[in-house]
Enzyme design. Sequence first.
Site, PDB file in Angstrom:
ATOM      1  N   LYS A 271       0.984   4.142  -2.884  1.00  0.00           N
ATOM      2  CA  LYS A 271       0.602   5.526  -2.604  1.00  0.00           C
ATOM      3  C   LYS A 271       1.784   6.483  -2.802  1.00  0.00           C
ATOM      4  O   LYS A 271       1.591   7.637  -3.203  1.00  0.00           O
ATOM      5  CB  LYS A 271       0.031   5.636  -1.188  1.00  0.00           C
ATOM      6  CG  LYS A 271      -1.301   4.878  -1.007  1.00  0.00           C
ATOM      7  CD  LYS A 271      -2.384   5.427  -1.921  1.00  0.00           C
ATOM      8  CE  LYS A 271      -3.732   4.784  -1.724  1.00  0.00           C
ATOM      9  NZ  LYS A 271      -4.772   5.335  -2.602  1.00  0.00           N
TER      10      LYS A 271
ATOM     11  N   TYR B  99       0.844  -1.213   0.000  1.00  0.00           N
ATOM     12  CA  TYR B  99       0.000   0.000   0.000  1.00  0.00           C
ATOM     13  C   TYR B  99       0.877   1.262   0.000  1.00  0.00           C
ATOM     14  O   TYR B  99       0.640   2.194  -0.778  1.00  0.00           O
ATOM     15  CB  TYR B  99      -0.898  -0.038   1.233  1.00  0.00           C
ATOM     16  CG  TYR B  99      -1.919   1.071   1.315  1.00  0.00           C
ATOM     17  CD1 TYR B  99      -3.037   1.085   0.483  1.00  0.00           C
ATOM     18  CD2 TYR B  99      -1.779   2.103   2.238  1.00  0.00           C
ATOM     19  CE1 TYR B  99      -3.987   2.099   0.572  1.00  0.00           C
ATOM     20  CE2 TYR B  99      -2.727   3.116   2.335  1.00  0.00           C
ATOM     21  CZ  TYR B  99      -3.827   3.113   1.503  1.00  0.00           C
ATOM     22  OH  TYR B  99      -4.760   4.122   1.590  1.00  0.00           O
TER      23      TYR B  99
HETATM   24  N1  LIG Z   1     -10.272   5.691   4.666  1.00  0.00           N
HETATM   25  C1  LIG Z   1      -9.110   6.243   4.987  1.00  0.00           C
HETATM   26  O1  LIG Z   1      -8.857   6.520   6.181  1.00  0.00           O
HETATM   27  C2  LIG Z   1      -8.088   6.557   3.910  1.00  0.00           C
HETATM   28  C3  LIG Z   1      -6.884   7.162   4.272  1.00  0.00           C
HETATM   29  C4  LIG Z   1      -5.963   7.471   3.288  1.00  0.00           C
HETATM   30  C5  LIG Z   1      -6.220   7.192   1.964  1.00  0.00           C
HETATM   31  N2  LIG Z   1      -7.384   6.582   1.616  1.00  0.00           N
HETATM   32  C6  LIG Z   1      -7.609   6.306   0.182  1.00  0.00           C
HETATM   33  O2  LIG Z   1      -8.844   6.859  -0.210  1.00  0.00           O
HETATM   34  C7  LIG Z   1      -9.422   6.056  -1.246  1.00  0.00           C
HETATM   35  C8  LIG Z   1     -10.820   5.624  -0.831  1.00  0.00           C
HETATM   36  O3  LIG Z   1     -10.733   4.950   0.406  1.00  0.00           O
HETATM   37  P1  LIG Z   1     -12.025   4.434   1.218  1.00  0.00           P
HETATM   38  O4  LIG Z   1     -11.639   4.316   2.637  1.00  0.00           O
HETATM   39  O5  LIG Z   1     -13.197   5.241   0.837  1.00  0.00           O
HETATM   40  O6  LIG Z   1     -12.145   2.956   0.625  1.00  0.00           O
HETATM   41  P2  LIG Z   1     -13.388   1.960   0.520  1.00  0.00           P
HETATM   42  O7  LIG Z   1     -14.502   2.395   1.398  1.00  0.00           O
HETATM   43  O8  LIG Z   1     -12.835   0.601   0.679  1.00  0.00           O
HETATM   44  O9  LIG Z   1     -13.867   2.172  -1.009  1.00  0.00           O
HETATM   45  C9  LIG Z   1     -13.016   1.827  -2.068  1.00  0.00           C
HETATM   46  C10 LIG Z   1     -13.699   2.109  -3.365  1.00  0.00           C
HETATM   47  O10 LIG Z   1     -12.827   1.682  -4.430  1.00  0.00           O
HETATM   48  C11 LIG Z   1     -13.569   0.825  -5.291  1.00  0.00           C
HETATM   49  N3  LIG Z   1     -12.698  -0.131  -5.953  1.00  0.00           N
HETATM   50  C12 LIG Z   1     -11.943  -1.094  -5.379  1.00  0.00           C
HETATM   51  N4  LIG Z   1     -11.287  -1.783  -6.344  1.00  0.00           N
HETATM   52  C13 LIG Z   1     -11.641  -1.231  -7.533  1.00  0.00           C
HETATM   53  C14 LIG Z   1     -11.303  -1.486  -8.887  1.00  0.00           C
HETATM   54  N5  LIG Z   1     -10.457  -2.471  -9.210  1.00  0.00           N
HETATM   55  N6  LIG Z   1     -11.882  -0.741  -9.851  1.00  0.00           N
HETATM   56  C15 LIG Z   1     -12.744   0.260  -9.545  1.00  0.00           C
HETATM   57  N7  LIG Z   1     -13.101   0.552  -8.280  1.00  0.00           N
HETATM   58  C16 LIG Z   1     -12.549  -0.183  -7.291  1.00  0.00           C
HETATM   59  C17 LIG Z   1     -14.599   0.190  -4.408  1.00  0.00           C
HETATM   60  O11 LIG Z   1     -15.666  -0.262  -5.203  1.00  0.00           O
HETATM   61  P3  LIG Z   1     -16.256  -1.770  -5.195  1.00  0.00           P
HETATM   62  O12 LIG Z   1     -17.663  -1.537  -4.785  1.00  0.00           O
HETATM   63  O13 LIG Z   1     -16.138  -2.193  -6.582  1.00  0.00           O
HETATM   64  O14 LIG Z   1     -15.446  -2.577  -4.245  1.00  0.00           O
HETATM   65  C18 LIG Z   1     -15.008   1.356  -3.529  1.00  0.00           C
HETATM   66  O15 LIG Z   1     -15.940   2.176  -4.193  1.00  0.00           O
HETATM   67  C19 LIG Z   1      -8.474   4.877  -1.447  1.00  0.00           C
HETATM   68  O16 LIG Z   1      -7.602   5.153  -2.524  1.00  0.00           O
HETATM   69  C20 LIG Z   1      -7.707   4.833  -0.133  1.00  0.00           C
HETATM   70  O17 LIG Z   1      -6.451   4.240  -0.285  1.00  0.00           O
HETATM   71  C21 LIG Z   1      -8.328   6.255   2.568  1.00  0.00           C
END
Ligand SMILES: NC(=O)c1ccc[n+]([C@@H]2O[C@H](COP(=O)([O-])OP(=O)(O)OC[C@H]3O[C@@H](n4cnc5c(N)ncnc54)[C@H](OP(=O)(O)O)[C@@H]3O)[C@@H](O)[C@H]2O)c1
Length: 247
Positions: A159, A155
């Site tokens: 990133k 990861y």
């Molecule tokens: N949450 C945090 O605290 C945090 C912190 C830092 C960075 N981030 C970053 O922010 C972004 C969103 O995070 P989140 O926490 O909202 O994640 P999440 O709730 O797990 O949602 C991930 C999203 O990505 C989609 N996805 C996964 N694999 C995919 C693929 N191969 N093609 C198209 N869509 C795909 C999922 O859709 P499906 O319905 O298809 O699974 C879902 O809509 C990510 O890049 C994560 O690394 C999050």
Amino acid sequence: MNFNQKTVLVTGASRGIGKDIAIAFAKAKANVVLNASRMSDYFQEVIDYFEENQFPYVAAVGDVSKQDDVKKIFALASEKFGQVDILVNNAGIIRDNLLMRMSEEEWDSVIDINLKGTYNCTKEAIRPMMKNKWGRIINISSVIGLIGNPGQANYAASKAGIIGFTKAMAKEVGKKGITCNAVAPGFIISDMTESLNEDLKEKYLLSIPLGKFGTTLDVANTVMFLASDIAEYITGQVINIDGGLVM
Ligand SMILES: NC(=O)c1ccc[n+]([C@@H]2O[C@H](COP(=O)([O-])OP(=O)(O)OC[C@H]3O[C@@H](n4cnc5c(N)ncnc54)[C@H](OP(=O)(O)O)[C@@H]3O)[C@@H](O)[C@H]2O)c1
């Protein structure tokens, strides 16, 4: 903010941060291309919400790590709205493990979706943006890409890779009126942070100067700022949205 006449593609818009970015743009009058890797109950809920509110949208199911899928997503976007003006590369996954135990599949899937997915979508997006002499690319990185974390080598590499990619793109396309920036969220209230036990949450909170976790709206607001005309002189930057965790 008003994004009337602009079309935004948000990858991974079925839940979490991507869903709220998509809704924020819709409320600001943008046409929205919603993407997720598959149809699911929660993606259907997002679609229903857009229908109920009569927001202009198209739902494009496709895996961002696959070039053919990405071409189809962009074909659907241009059929419905002409072209994509704002790309938000948000789709991302985690497959945590200590490196000694990390399988090739765990490494590859994270790099393929998080980093190659960003390459695939950006490659499709930039040609029409160049023709139009206007475009915004916003990549969702993470503070983990800046500081690392045990158990997250895949990861963190994906990133950090996004940050290097962002800077290279900013230099490649800047003269064409396209900006490319990254945001690096810290702890954002999500399914992931909700599942942490209370002791661990307390420990994390102590390391955050603002003393609280961020919200998906905090991320959406920064993304909208970077997509707007008032951010036209900002490119190649990484903006941390982390309550001061990393500085
Ligand atoms: N949450 C945090 O605290 C945090 C912190 C830092 C960075 N981030 C970053 O922010 C972004 C969103 O995070 P989140 O926490 O909202 O994640 P999440 O709730 O797990 O949602 C991930 C999203 O990505 C989609 N996805 C996964 N694999 C995919 C693929 N191969 N093609 C198209 N869509 C795909 C999922 O859709 P499906 O319905 O298809 O699974 C879902 O809509 C990510 O890049 C994560 O690394 C999050």
